[in-house]
Structures are given as C-alpha cells and as structure tokens.
Design an enzyme around this catalytic site. Structure first.
Site, PDB file in Angstrom:
ATOM      1  N   THR A 164     -42.097 -19.693  12.211  1.00 22.61           N
ATOM      2  CA  THR A 164     -42.538 -20.564  13.296  1.00 22.61           C
ATOM      3  C   THR A 164     -41.773 -20.275  14.571  1.00 22.61           C
ATOM      4  O   THR A 164     -40.617 -19.817  14.530  1.00 22.61           O
ATOM      5  CB  THR A 164     -42.335 -22.042  12.906  1.00 22.61           C
ATOM      6  OG1 THR A 164     -42.564 -22.882  14.042  1.00 22.61           O
ATOM      7  CG2 THR A 164     -40.909 -22.283  12.406  1.00 22.61           C
TER       8      THR A 164
ATOM      9  N   TYR B 135     -36.870 -29.461  10.111  1.00 25.19           N
ATOM     10  CA  TYR B 135     -37.947 -28.476   9.940  1.00 25.19           C
ATOM     11  C   TYR B 135     -37.553 -27.124  10.522  1.00 25.19           C
ATOM     12  O   TYR B 135     -37.723 -26.081   9.888  1.00 25.19           O
ATOM     13  CB  TYR B 135     -39.230 -28.976  10.611  1.00 25.19           C
ATOM     14  CG  TYR B 135     -40.337 -27.948  10.639  1.00 25.19           C
ATOM     15  CD1 TYR B 135     -41.074 -27.670   9.500  1.00 25.19           C
ATOM     16  CD2 TYR B 135     -40.636 -27.248  11.811  1.00 25.19           C
ATOM     17  CE1 TYR B 135     -42.085 -26.723   9.516  1.00 25.19           C
ATOM     18  CE2 TYR B 135     -41.652 -26.307  11.839  1.00 25.19           C
ATOM     19  CZ  TYR B 135     -42.374 -26.045  10.686  1.00 25.19           C
ATOM     20  OH  TYR B 135     -43.365 -25.097  10.710  1.00 25.19           O
TER      21      TYR B 135
END
Length: 358
Positions: free
Chosen positions: A126, A169
């Site tokens: 990501t 995250y």
C-alpha cells in the site's frame, strides 16, 4: 507453469478480477479466502459459474498455518492479496490487524519456503507505507491539495521516498512489505511488492472504510447521503482494476528479473483526483446533486498521494491505460447492470475444510 496459481483473497475485488483473467486463458486458480468481507461470496459464485472446475476454493484464514501449507503445496505462483484492509479497523483492533497482515504474511512466506521450490510470490502492499507525507510543503487550490514542489506534482511519489509507517494498518502492511522483500534476499524466493494506490472497478463492494470510489458510486446510485472525512480536497491517483491486473500479470511474467524489488502501482498524475472532483463527476453520471456531509479528518489520512510509476514502466513497459472518467463510467454501468446486494459479513470465519472443487 504447472499447478494452480494461488490467490489469497481471491474472492475479493482485485483477487476475483485477477483470477478471472488467469482462468480465461485456461489456467487453474486456487482461491484462498475466509469470505469475511461483505459481497465476496458473490464474487466466488461468479468465478465458479464462469470457469467451473478450474476454480479451486479453499475457505481459510491467513492465521491457519496448516491451511497455508495445503494451499501452497502444488502452487505454481502465489499472489498475496488477503488482508485486513481498513485503517479504522486497525485502530480499533491493532492485535488482530497485526495477526492477519504481518503474521499472516510470514505464515504464507514460510509455507512457500517449506515447499522447497522456487514459487514466485507477489505481495499487495500500500502507499500507506510512505506515511502521511506531512513534511511535504503543500499548497491549496480550489478543489484540491497539491505539493508546492512542481516536480512532485508532475511525477508523483517515487519508491525512494523514505518509509514512514503510520497507524497500525500502515505498520502491519509495512512489516509485511519488508518481509517479502527480505525473503527474496535472504532465501532467494522470487518475490516482488506492488505498493498500490486506490484501485477501483467492477466487482468492488466499497465501504466507508475501504474502497471509497465504489462506495461513493453505490451511495449515489441508491440515493443515499455520502460522508466525506476532511475537506474533500485530499488527492489520490486512482487506477482501474483492469490496469492493476495487467500490472500483476506482467510482474509475475518477469519475476526472475524483478525479484526483490518494490514498485508503486497507481494511476499516476494523469489520474490524480480529489474527492470533490470525483463527487462532481458522479453527479454528472447520476444527473443530480449529491447530499454530502463532512466529518473530521481521519487518523493517518494523506492530504495528497500520487504514485510515480516510472520504475514499473521502465522495468516492464506497463502503464495505466484507462482514464479515471472512463473508468468511473465503467464502474457505474457495472453497478447499475448487476444491482448487487451486499450481504452482511459472517460473524467469524468457518473452520477450514478440505479443498473444495467447484
């Protein structure tokens, strides 16, 4: 290649599109998914209806080491997409986020290593590994935030941007990102990382916490209000899933040359949009004004992120081909045609069964 391609999270949005691409060329695909995300069961049904016995389904969780050993035993390649995907969820339960994203990835890497074979592994990382980018001097235009540096506006953030993990995250995905690269170095595993921006397109069941482009469209088509966190001027480079699938496939095809490297994967400056600009385009598509409310900025949000994908283009020739307006219209058409009902997520993953054929 012989043996099925294992796609973890293969019933998800990107996974089902990638599986369909491989299956359409006659490949066999093993879909490993715990089916916990709303809507993904419909994607698996679609794959099985279209491709029959070449779809192998294994309902399992990344925390189940025995299931991962079973899944990787005959795999010819692994595309690792399964994850806990929401920043908000990671803040609410950081231990679970770590177990799925970080520990789950190591479990998978160890399962691959235990085969004793050179099984290629591609990992879906990501842009959050680069942090919030708050050190970048920013300017503000009428509908978007922009970096003051004209070079960044023109090219985007490259892979030499220092890593800066923020939120649980960002930490869990960042740890997994680095482990995949290190397994290539330490164990000679043919592995590469794709650091993704915002991917959108058919078969996406977007929610308020993840998949914002589809979420906005679904709400608009249903005539429901849309919540925007922050001022709506935050910018992302969006990428249609067909272009993302092409990137994964070209990296897999060239894995021997690309092993041990990380690549940004996004729409780049030509597909850099603010949330406000996407909302305006959706208003044009549905031909009405949208009811929009604004909330506080959410922790870990980037005011601006646009990927520089030059490294991937130079290495493979890949480039984004679908413009964001064309892609948004494509997603709207798919949503209208399918009128997909998103079912409630299951309360917990079921026990891992034996491998199931369609």
């Amino acid at each position: 290649m012989t043996g099925p391609v294992l796609i973890t999270g293969g019933s998800g949005f990107i996974g089902s599109n990638l599986a369909d691409s491989l299956l359409s060329e006659g490949r066999e695909v093993l879909v490993l998914d715990n089916l916990s995300r709303p809507g993904v069961g419909q994607n698996l049904d679609w794959l099985q209806a279209n491709h029959g016995p070449r779809v192998h389904a294994l309902r399992a969780d990344l925390r189940d080491e025995a299931a991962l050993r079973e899944a990787t035993r005959d795999a010819s390649a692994v595309i690792h997409l399964a994850a806990q995907t929401a920043v908000t969820t990671s803040l609410a339960d950081p231990l679970d986020d770590f177990e799925v994203n970080a520990r789950g990835t190591i479990n998978l890497l160890e399962a691959v290593r235990a085969t004793g074979r050179r099984v290629p592994v591609l990992f879906a990382s990501t842009n959050k590994v680069y942090g919030c980018l708050e050190a970048l001097p920013m300017a503000e235009a009428a509908d978007r935030h922009l970096p003051a540096d004209e070079r960044l506006r023109a090219n985007g953030i490259a892979e030499d941007q220092p890593l800066d993990f923020r939120t649980p995250y960002g930490c869990s995905k960042g740890v997994a990102d680095q482990y995949v690269l290190d397994y290539a170095r330490s164990y000679g595993l043919p592995a590469a990382v794709l650091r993704m921006s915002c991917i959108y397109g058919p078969r996406q069941f977007g929610t308020e916490d993840q998949g914002w482009v589809a979420h906005f469209l679904i709400r608009a088509l249903q005539g429901e209000p849309i919540s925007v966190y922050g001022d709506g001027k935050q910018v992302r480079d969006v990428l249609h899933v067909a272009d993302a699938v092409a990137a994964y496939r070209t990296v897999l095809a060239n894995i021997d040359a690309l092993s041990g490297r990380a690549f940004n994967l996004g729409g780049g400056p030509r597909n850099a949009v603010s949330l406000l600009s996407v909302l305006r385009e959706i208003e044009r598509i549905v031909d009405r004004r949208l009811p929009v409310t604004h909330g506080d900025w959410r922790q870990g949000d980037q005011h601006w992120f646009v990927a520089d994908t030059a490294r991937l283009t130079q290495a493979t020739g890949w480039q984004a081909r679908i413009g964001w307006r064309e892609g948004l219209a494509d997603l709207a058409s798919w949503l209208r045609a399918h009128r997909v009902r998103i079912s409630e997520p299951m309360s917990e993953p079921a026990p891992v069964p034996k491998r199931v054929r369609a």
